[in-house]
Design a protein around this motif. Structure first.
Motif, PDB file in Angstrom:
ATOM      1  N   GLU B  67       0.844  -1.205   0.000  1.00 45.12           N
ATOM      2  CA  GLU B  67       0.000   0.000   0.000  1.00 45.12           C
ATOM      3  C   GLU B  67       0.883   1.261   0.000  1.00 45.12           C
ATOM      4  O   GLU B  67       0.622   2.214  -0.730  1.00 45.12           O
ATOM      5  CB  GLU B  67      -0.886  -0.038   1.251  1.00 45.12           C
ATOM      6  N   GLU B  70       2.532   1.885  -3.383  1.00 45.00           N
ATOM      7  CA  GLU B  70       1.601   2.398  -4.374  1.00 45.00           C
ATOM      8  C   GLU B  70       1.314   3.884  -4.134  1.00 45.00           C
ATOM      9  O   GLU B  70       1.311   4.690  -5.044  1.00 45.00           O
ATOM     10  CB  GLU B  70       0.311   1.594  -4.284  1.00 45.00           C
ATOM     11  N   ARG B  71       1.119   4.237  -2.849  1.00 45.34           N
ATOM     12  CA  ARG B  71       0.769   5.619  -2.527  1.00 45.34           C
ATOM     13  C   ARG B  71       1.916   6.598  -2.739  1.00 45.34           C
ATOM     14  O   ARG B  71       1.706   7.730  -3.131  1.00 45.34           O
ATOM     15  CB  ARG B  71       0.376   5.728  -1.049  1.00 45.34           C
ATOM     16  N   PHE B  72       3.124   6.161  -2.400  1.00 41.81           N
ATOM     17  CA  PHE B  72       4.230   7.116  -2.390  1.00 41.81           C
ATOM     18  C   PHE B  72       5.225   6.905  -3.527  1.00 41.81           C
ATOM     19  O   PHE B  72       6.280   7.532  -3.562  1.00 41.81           O
ATOM     20  CB  PHE B  72       4.925   7.093  -1.020  1.00 41.81           C
ATOM     21  N   PHE B  92       2.702   7.223   7.407  1.00 43.40           N
ATOM     22  CA  PHE B  92       1.641   6.332   6.938  1.00 43.40           C
ATOM     23  C   PHE B  92       1.851   4.908   7.452  1.00 43.40           C
ATOM     24  O   PHE B  92       0.925   4.272   7.972  1.00 43.40           O
ATOM     25  CB  PHE B  92       1.600   6.331   5.406  1.00 43.40           C
ATOM     26  N   TRP B 130      -5.591   9.241   6.125  1.00 43.02           N
ATOM     27  CA  TRP B 130      -4.990   8.819   4.861  1.00 43.02           C
ATOM     28  C   TRP B 130      -6.059   8.324   3.890  1.00 43.02           C
ATOM     29  O   TRP B 130      -5.744   7.815   2.808  1.00 43.02           O
ATOM     30  CB  TRP B 130      -3.963   7.696   5.092  1.00 43.02           C
TER      31      TRP B 130
END
Lengths: 106, 137
Positions: B67, B70-72, B92, B130
């Motif tokens: 996760e 993917e986000r960062f 996060f 988030w």
């Protein structure tokens, strides 16, 4: 005649699947484990136990130690095969169910 | 990123070196080290025990890592070319870890009593910022 008997056989098979139930490994952690009095057990649940919520109800009826562990509604969390799930989650195909308090790591 | 849960003492500097050694594309590393405080709620603590669910811990930490990647936009390992992504990813990961990873703390006090630590609403709220749906009710 043939067709009729074939349908009957199929219905019986479906019925057998629906009532046979399933074998599950149950694991308990932290104070849920302490209240239940064991870390792990294998149980054969009846076919009408279809969801996590049904399983909790079935366990509570087994004895006071389960009643104590699940006494506060909505507090105990569940994981189905290592994934967090809600009480409505289906047990179809499940192997391992875990019950535990809200996590406090990190 | 390697995900490990271990009893043994580890050297944080050596862990960082293993991630960035020999690389020239890394501009920042953010680490978090949690320590056990000497008291809880004003009472002297004798020990803190961490219980966990080994099979699920590994699965959950790998999900958390995926996760974060993917986000960062992190590739290869959880180190970043720029500091803002590194700080954000670290925050996060800790928020996610605290409200999702299957760990439970038990505190033993100097007066002989023991209690399981209660989950804090603030941890679930921190994850909520988030935009992560909190599956735990």
């Amino acid at each position: 005649m043939n067709a009729v008997s074939s349908v009957t056989t199929k219905d019986k098979a479906v019925q057998a699947t629906a009532t046979a139930g399933q074998r599950l490994t149950l694991r308990y952690f932290a104070w849920v484990r302490e209240k239940v009095g064991r870390a792990e057990e294998v149980v054969d649940v009846p076919g009408d136990v279809a969801t996590i919520g049904d399983l909790v109800g079935w366990l509570v009826a087994r004895g006071p130690e389960y009643e104590a562990a699940f006494a506060r509604p909505g507090v105990v969390r569940a994981a189905l095969d290592h994934v967090h799930v809600k009480p409505g989650a289906s047990l179809a195909g499940a192997r391992e169910i875990a019950f535990f308090p809200p996590v406090t790591g990190g | 990123m390697a995900v490990r849960v271990q009893r043994e003492v580890f050297d944080a500097a050596a862990e960082v070196q293993a991630l960035v050694g020999g690389r020239t594309d890394v501009g920042s590393v953010v680490t978090f080290t949690g320590l056990v405080r000497g008291d809880a709620g004003g009472r002297a603590l004798r020990s803190l025990t961490l219980e966990h669910y080994p099979d699920m811990t590994e699965a959950e930490l790998l999900r958390i890592e995926a996760e974060a990647r993917e986000r960062f936009g992190l590739a290869g390992s959880l180190v970043s070319p720029h500091r803002q992504a590194a700080f954000d990813a670290a925050a996060f990961l800790m928020d996610y870890l605290k409200s999702r990873a299957p760990f439970w703390k038990k505190e033993a006090f100097e007066d002989g009593t023991e209690t399981w630590v209660d989950a804090r609403e603030t941890d679930a709220a921190a994850l909520g910022r988030w935009g992560v749906p909190v599956t735990q009710k």
